[in-house]
Design a protein around this motif. Structure first.
Motif, PDB file in Angstrom:
ATOM      1  N   ILE A  84       0.866  -1.179   0.000  1.00 34.47           N
ATOM      2  CA  ILE A  84       0.000   0.000   0.000  1.00 34.47           C
ATOM      3  C   ILE A  84       0.904   1.231   0.000  1.00 34.47           C
ATOM      4  CG2 ILE A  84      -1.779   1.293   1.225  1.00 34.47           C
ATOM      5  CD1 ILE A  84      -2.641  -1.354   2.532  1.00 34.47           C
ATOM      6  N   ALA A  85       0.677   2.133  -0.934  1.00 35.89           N
ATOM      7  CA  ALA A  85       1.513   3.333  -1.040  1.00 35.89           C
ATOM      8  C   ALA A  85       0.629   4.563  -1.143  1.00 35.89           C
ATOM      9  CB  ALA A  85       2.440   3.243  -2.248  1.00 35.89           C
TER      10      ALA A  85
ATOM     11  N   LEU B  32      -1.891  -1.213  -3.807  1.00 35.38           N
ATOM     12  CA  LEU B  32      -2.939  -0.216  -3.659  1.00 35.38           C
ATOM     13  C   LEU B  32      -2.281   1.154  -3.603  1.00 35.38           C
ATOM     14  CD1 LEU B  32      -5.848   0.735  -3.076  1.00 35.38           C
ATOM     15  CD2 LEU B  32      -5.389   0.335  -0.639  1.00 35.38           C
ATOM     16  N   LEU B  33      -2.667   2.037  -4.515  1.00 36.89           N
ATOM     17  CA  LEU B  33      -2.157   3.405  -4.566  1.00 36.89           C
ATOM     18  C   LEU B  33      -3.235   4.356  -4.061  1.00 36.89           C
ATOM     19  CD1 LEU B  33      -0.619   3.190  -8.149  1.00 36.89           C
ATOM     20  CD2 LEU B  33       0.670   3.130  -5.998  1.00 36.89           C
ATOM     21  N   LEU B  34      -2.871   5.195  -3.109  1.00 32.39           N
ATOM     22  CA  LEU B  34      -3.794   6.161  -2.524  1.00 32.39           C
ATOM     23  C   LEU B  34      -3.248   7.568  -2.767  1.00 32.39           C
ATOM     24  CD1 LEU B  34      -4.024   4.364   0.934  1.00 32.39           C
ATOM     25  CD2 LEU B  34      -5.686   4.141  -0.924  1.00 32.39           C
TER      26      LEU B  34
ATOM     27  N   LEU C  42      -5.836   1.891  -8.040  1.00 29.08           N
ATOM     28  CA  LEU C  42      -5.660   3.315  -7.740  1.00 29.08           C
ATOM     29  C   LEU C  42      -6.934   3.884  -7.123  1.00 29.08           C
ATOM     30  CD1 LEU C  42      -4.159   6.039  -7.929  1.00 29.08           C
ATOM     31  CD2 LEU C  42      -5.023   6.234 -10.274  1.00 29.08           C
ATOM     32  N   LYS C  43      -6.774   4.534  -5.979  1.00 33.42           N
ATOM     33  CA  LYS C  43      -7.889   5.213  -5.317  1.00 33.42           C
ATOM     34  C   LYS C  43      -7.527   6.677  -5.138  1.00 33.42           C
ATOM     35  CE  LYS C  43     -11.628   5.803  -2.743  1.00 33.42           C
ATOM     36  NZ  LYS C  43     -12.998   5.736  -3.306  1.00 33.42           N
ATOM     37  N   LEU C  44      -8.293   7.558  -5.763  1.00 34.08           N
ATOM     38  CA  LEU C  44      -8.086   8.996  -5.643  1.00 34.08           C
ATOM     39  C   LEU C  44      -9.133   9.585  -4.690  1.00 34.08           C
ATOM     40  CD1 LEU C  44      -7.466   9.863  -9.405  1.00 34.08           C
ATOM     41  CD2 LEU C  44      -5.741   9.622  -7.608  1.00 34.08           C
TER      42      LEU C  44
ATOM     43  N   VAL D   7      -8.401   0.730   2.627  1.00 35.65           N
ATOM     44  CA  VAL D   7      -7.206  -0.009   3.050  1.00 35.65           C
ATOM     45  C   VAL D   7      -7.563  -1.408   3.522  1.00 35.65           C
ATOM     46  CG1 VAL D   7      -5.398  -0.112   4.815  1.00 35.65           C
ATOM     47  CG2 VAL D   7      -5.840   2.034   3.606  1.00 35.65           C
ATOM     48  N   LEU D   8      -8.560  -1.516   4.397  1.00 37.00           N
ATOM     49  CA  LEU D   8      -8.913  -2.817   4.972  1.00 37.00           C
ATOM     50  C   LEU D   8      -9.531  -3.744   3.934  1.00 37.00           C
ATOM     51  CD1 LEU D   8     -10.272  -1.706   8.458  1.00 37.00           C
ATOM     52  CD2 LEU D   8      -8.029  -2.670   7.902  1.00 37.00           C
TER      53      LEU D   8
END
Length: 248
Positions: free
Chosen positions: A99-100, A186-188, A213-215, A236-237
């Motif tokens: 996760i980043a 997972l990109l945040l 990708l989550k914006l 995240v979870l």
């Protein structure tokens, strides 16, 4: 054991990622935090992931030694720690998921954008040029600085950090290894981030088949969870449930 290793960004320390411990522990994950080589107390600056990704690998080594190899590891990093988690996770086969939050895809491009924003806009980090330098005249002068100046600064920084032979690839170039290993990422990123522009996560996502990708509409740099708490934690979870599920 299943452990999530939390990596902080540059010029801060492990206290910056304490905000993620409670909900990860409540879910059932062990967490491990550490002071990286670019933490605020070391006064050694940052190498933009070149040295810091080795910190991530050393943290993995410690966890496996501590639990006698009876543990699985996921990585969770913010800013420089997010970039370092991507690079370290691509190299180390023991990493199951990554996760980043607001990572950068290219060191030179990040330097160019950061320096250009600080010089021309004066708002990198939330400061206004008029307030810092005392007037619109200085702002007018900075607009005369050519683009080649920022490129030169970026090239000098890269040479200083990475050497003449570019020993460590750009972060986005690690994505091929991640895809080959079948690891999930997972990109945040916040669309309001002024320190690391959202296009960096978009570029990483475009280079990686296994990236999600989550914006987010709100949230300062490395502080999305403070603005979108429930949405952030749920994202995240949910990712961990799918790609790093707890084993009873």
């Amino acid at each position: 054991h299943q452990t999530v290793i939390l990596s902080h960004g540059a010029f801060v320390d492990r206290r910056a990622v304490l905000k993620h411990v409670k909900y990860l522990n409540a879910k059932g994950y062990h967490t491990f935090l550490y002071h990286g080589i670019s933490d605020s107390s070391a006064h050694r600056g940052t190498s933009l992931g070149i040295r810091e990704h080795r910190d991530v690998i050393r943290a993995i080594d410690y966890i496996h030694q501590r639990f006698h190899n009876r543990t699985e590891v996921a990585l969770f990093g913010t800013s420089n720690g997010g970039t370092s988690s991507i690079c370290g996770g691509a190299i180390d086969p023991r990493v199951k998921a990554i996760i980043a939050e607001n990572p950068f895809s290219d060191r030179k491009r990040q330097v160019i954008e950061a320096v250009e924003s600080a010089v021309r806009k004066g708002d990198w980090g939330g400061e206004r040029l008029e307030d810092v330098y005392g007037g619109r005249f200085m702002k007018y002068l900075t607009e005369l600085v050519p683009d080649s100046f920022f490129l030169l600064i970026a090239e000098m920084v890269e040479l200083r950090l990475n050497g003449i032979f570019n020993r460590v690839p750009q972060p986005v170039d690690f994505m091929r290894r991640i895809d080959e290993a079948g690891k999930k990422v997972l990109l945040l990123h916040s669309m309001k981030d002024v320190m690391v522009a959202p296009h960096h996560s978009m570029d990483i996502s475009a280079a990686c088949k296994n990236c999600q990708l989550k914006l987010f509409k709100k949230g300062a740099h490395s502080r999305i969870v403070e603005s979108e708490k429930e949405n952030y934690r749920r994202t995240v979870l949910s990712f961990l449930d799918e790609h790093f599920p707890l084993k009873c």
